[in-house]
Design a protein around this motif. Structure first.
Motif, mmCIF file in Angstrom:
data_model
loop_
_atom_site.group_PDB
_atom_site.id
_atom_site.type_symbol
_atom_site.label_atom_id
_atom_site.label_comp_id
_atom_site.label_asym_id
_atom_site.label_seq_id
_atom_site.Cartn_x
_atom_site.Cartn_y
_atom_site.Cartn_z
ATOM 1 N N ARG A 25 0.828 -1.209 0.000
ATOM 2 C CA ARG A 25 0.000 0.000 0.000
ATOM 3 C C ARG A 25 0.864 1.263 0.000
ATOM 4 N NH1 ARG A 25 -3.243 -0.496 4.717
ATOM 5 N NH2 ARG A 25 -4.741 -1.592 3.399
ATOM 6 N N TYR A 26 1.779 1.358 0.953
ATOM 7 C CA TYR A 26 2.547 2.594 1.100
ATOM 8 C C TYR A 26 3.677 2.694 0.074
ATOM 9 C CZ TYR A 26 -0.263 3.336 5.195
ATOM 10 O OH TYR A 26 -1.335 3.537 6.017
ATOM 11 N N GLY A 27 4.217 1.546 -0.326
ATOM 12 C CA GLY A 27 5.197 1.554 -1.402
ATOM 13 C C GLY A 27 4.575 2.040 -2.696
ATOM 14 N N ALA A 28 3.339 1.616 -2.964
ATOM 15 C CA ALA A 28 2.630 2.050 -4.173
ATOM 16 C C ALA A 28 2.342 3.548 -4.123
ATOM 17 C CB ALA A 28 1.333 1.266 -4.328
ATOM 18 N N LEU A 29 1.955 4.051 -2.968
ATOM 19 C CA LEU A 29 1.691 5.484 -2.832
ATOM 20 C C LEU A 29 2.959 6.301 -3.101
ATOM 21 C CD1 LEU A 29 -0.612 5.504 0.325
ATOM 22 C CD2 LEU A 29 -1.289 6.039 -2.036
ATOM 23 N N TYR A 30 4.094 5.798 -2.619
ATOM 24 C CA TYR A 30 5.368 6.477 -2.887
ATOM 25 C C TYR A 30 5.683 6.474 -4.383
ATOM 26 C CZ TYR A 30 10.383 6.944 -3.573
ATOM 27 O OH TYR A 30 11.607 7.313 -4.060
ATOM 28 N N LEU A 31 5.522 5.315 -5.017
ATOM 29 C CA LEU A 31 5.847 5.197 -6.430
ATOM 30 C C LEU A 31 4.925 6.045 -7.311
ATOM 31 C CD1 LEU A 31 6.632 1.376 -6.607
ATOM 32 C CD2 LEU A 31 8.269 3.260 -6.787
ATOM 33 N N GLN A 32 3.726 6.344 -6.810
ATOM 34 C CA GLN A 32 2.796 7.214 -7.537
ATOM 35 C C GLN A 32 3.036 8.688 -7.239
ATOM 36 O OE1 GLN A 32 -1.478 5.489 -7.664
ATOM 37 N NE2 GLN A 32 -0.473 4.416 -5.984
ATOM 38 N N GLY A 33 4.023 8.970 -6.376
ATOM 39 C CA GLY A 33 4.315 10.349 -6.034
ATOM 40 C C GLY A 33 3.389 10.961 -5.015
ATOM 41 N N LYS A 34 2.629 10.115 -4.314
ATOM 42 C CA LYS A 34 1.665 10.617 -3.324
ATOM 43 C C LYS A 34 2.255 10.721 -1.921
ATOM 44 C CE LYS A 34 -2.289 8.868 -5.931
ATOM 45 N NZ LYS A 34 -3.483 7.978 -5.938
ATOM 46 N N LEU A 35 3.428 10.140 -1.730
ATOM 47 C CA LEU A 35 4.154 10.243 -0.467
ATOM 48 C C LEU A 35 5.627 10.448 -0.776
ATOM 49 C CD1 LEU A 35 2.800 7.206 1.644
ATOM 50 C CD2 LEU A 35 2.192 9.603 1.970
ATOM 51 N N THR A 36 6.338 11.155 0.102
ATOM 52 C CA THR A 36 7.797 11.192 -0.013
ATOM 53 C C THR A 36 8.333 9.886 0.553
ATOM 54 O OG1 THR A 36 8.158 12.135 2.187
ATOM 55 C CG2 THR A 36 7.765 13.687 0.359
ATOM 56 N N LYS A 37 9.593 9.613 0.303
ATOM 57 C CA LYS A 37 10.176 8.379 0.826
ATOM 58 C C LYS A 37 10.172 8.390 2.354
ATOM 59 C CE LYS A 37 13.913 5.111 -0.039
ATOM 60 N NZ LYS A 37 15.144 4.845 -0.803
ATOM 61 N N GLU A 38 10.455 9.549 2.938
ATOM 62 C CA GLU A 38 10.461 9.659 4.407
ATOM 63 C C GLU A 38 9.068 9.431 4.968
ATOM 64 O OE1 GLU A 38 11.838 11.832 2.283
ATOM 65 O OE2 GLU A 38 13.939 11.253 2.670
ATOM 66 N N GLU A 39 8.054 9.987 4.309
ATOM 67 C CA GLU A 39 6.663 9.782 4.755
ATOM 68 C C GLU A 39 6.281 8.305 4.651
ATOM 69 O OE1 GLU A 39 4.542 14.044 3.593
ATOM 70 O OE2 GLU A 39 4.763 12.474 2.066
ATOM 71 N N MET A 40 6.681 7.679 3.544
ATOM 72 C CA MET A 40 6.386 6.258 3.360
ATOM 73 C C MET A 40 6.986 5.428 4.491
ATOM 74 S SD MET A 40 7.886 3.653 0.483
ATOM 75 C CE MET A 40 9.474 3.703 1.327
ATOM 76 N N ILE A 41 8.240 5.687 4.815
ATOM 77 C CA ILE A 41 8.919 4.911 5.861
ATOM 78 C C ILE A 41 8.238 5.109 7.206
ATOM 79 C CG2 ILE A 41 11.063 4.723 7.201
ATOM 80 C CD1 ILE A 41 12.562 5.317 4.541
ATOM 81 N N GLU A 42 7.898 6.347 7.541
ATOM 82 C CA GLU A 42 7.285 6.610 8.843
ATOM 83 C C GLU A 42 5.886 6.016 8.940
ATOM 84 O OE1 GLU A 42 8.867 7.595 11.503
ATOM 85 O OE2 GLU A 42 10.580 7.550 10.139
ATOM 86 N N LYS A 43 5.101 6.144 7.869
ATOM 87 C CA LYS A 43 3.753 5.567 7.885
ATOM 88 C C LYS A 43 3.818 4.050 7.962
ATOM 89 C CE LYS A 43 1.117 9.234 5.600
ATOM 90 N NZ LYS A 43 0.111 9.362 6.679
#
Length: 310
Positions: free
Chosen positions: A248-266
């Motif tokens: 879920r969160y990896g996909a959001l990052y790859l779509q540009g909807k999260l930064t890498k830091e946001e993805m890791i924290e979430k």
């Protein structure tokens, strides 16, 4: 203990407690084969994101129920993509095969409902898909769905992934049909097998650190590349969201909807919440022998051999 029933070892516990390595050590000591009990490791191609054991880490021990179905498999009438009933059917067959070879089945994993359903030979009521209800719920947010489920069945709401709309809708569907989502009592009478359950437990602060370290390690090894490859081969972003957590969160990052830091924290936060739900599920079973995986497993191996001889 019952000498007339086949003996089975179960290794269970929260994510990142080291179940896979521990199970391999035990299997090598008692001539066992391992049956995975993980609701996402059944999917092909989902390796780093699920923390799936590698061929090298298996150290020659046969493993079963890994990579058995495509994550793109269409939903069947029961409503799930790979249901607990599917798992039970395959696990029952593997247990019979392992026992027929005079070897010991070792069920290892963190999906408690899979484990309980197999050990107790539970037949779950079939609740067909309610298309009208699904259409009504489709546009609701995950938070709205979770609140609905909480009113219908607070017990199920406390253990479900509250961000997974597919599971939330299915749980509401079942709760409306049956009055509640089927659950198991705190003290479960084992029916089919003579079972020794071993639970791996770490202090919260240590587990939190292991979760974060493990997450960063998987990202470094190429978890995001794995997610992109799955998408390139036809796995939709919507399906990634349904598969939860890393996907879920990896996909959001790859779509540009999260930064890498946001993805890791979430991800770090959500994996910890998942670990707490696992703890809630497992701690209700008074039969489990809890151990600290940081300590030597020599004593538990002795106890397992005594169990197998009795």
């Amino acid at each position: 203990m019952n000498k007339n029933k086949p003996k089975i070892i179960v290794i269970l516990g929260q994510t990142s407690t080291g179940k896979s390595d521990f199970a391999v050590d035990i299997a090598r000591g008692i001539n066992g084969e391992i049956i995975s009990a993980d609701s996402r490791q059944v999917y092909k191609g989902m390796d780093l994101g699920t923390g799936k054991i590698t061929r090298r880490e298996m150290r020659g021990v046969p493993h079963h129920l890994l990579d058995v179905v495509s994550p793109k498999r269409p939903a069947h009438p029961g409503g799930g993509v790979f249901s607990v009933s599917d798992y039970k059917r395959l696990a029952d067959k593997k247990i019979e095969e392992i026992i027929s070879k005079n070897k010991i089945p070792i069920i290892c994993g963190g999906t408690g409902f899979y484990i309980d359903t197999v050990l107790n030979d539970i037949v779950l009521p079939e609740v067909p898909a309610n298309k009208k209800l699904r259409r009504e719920l489709a546009d609701k947010s995950a938070d709205q769905l979770w609140k609905m489920l909480s009113k219908l069945d607070s017990t199920r709401a406390s253990t479900i992934d509250r961000h997974n709309k597919v599971r939330l809708i299915r749980a509401i569907e079942i709760a409306k049909a049956l009055g509640h989502v089927p659950s198991l009592p705190k003290e479960i009478p084992l029916i089919k097998y003579d079972v020794l359950k071993i639970g791996l437990m770490l202090p919260d602060e240590i587990l939190k650190e292991k979760i974060r370290t493990r997450l960063l390690s998987r990202i470094k090894k190429g978890m995001l590349r794995e997610i992109k490859n799955l998408h390139d081969r036809g796995l939709s972003w919507k399906r990634m969201n349904e598969l939860g957590l890393e996907y879920r969160y990896g996909a959001l990052y790859l779509q540009g909807k999260l930064t890498k830091e946001e993805m890791i924290e979430k991800l770090n936060t959500e994996i910890w919440h998942y670990a707490k739900r696992q703890k809630t599920w497992f701690k209700r079973d008074i039969e489990t022998v809890w151990i600290d995986p940081r300590k030597s497993n020599k004593k538990i191996l002795i106890d397992i051999k005594k169990f197998l001889l009795n």
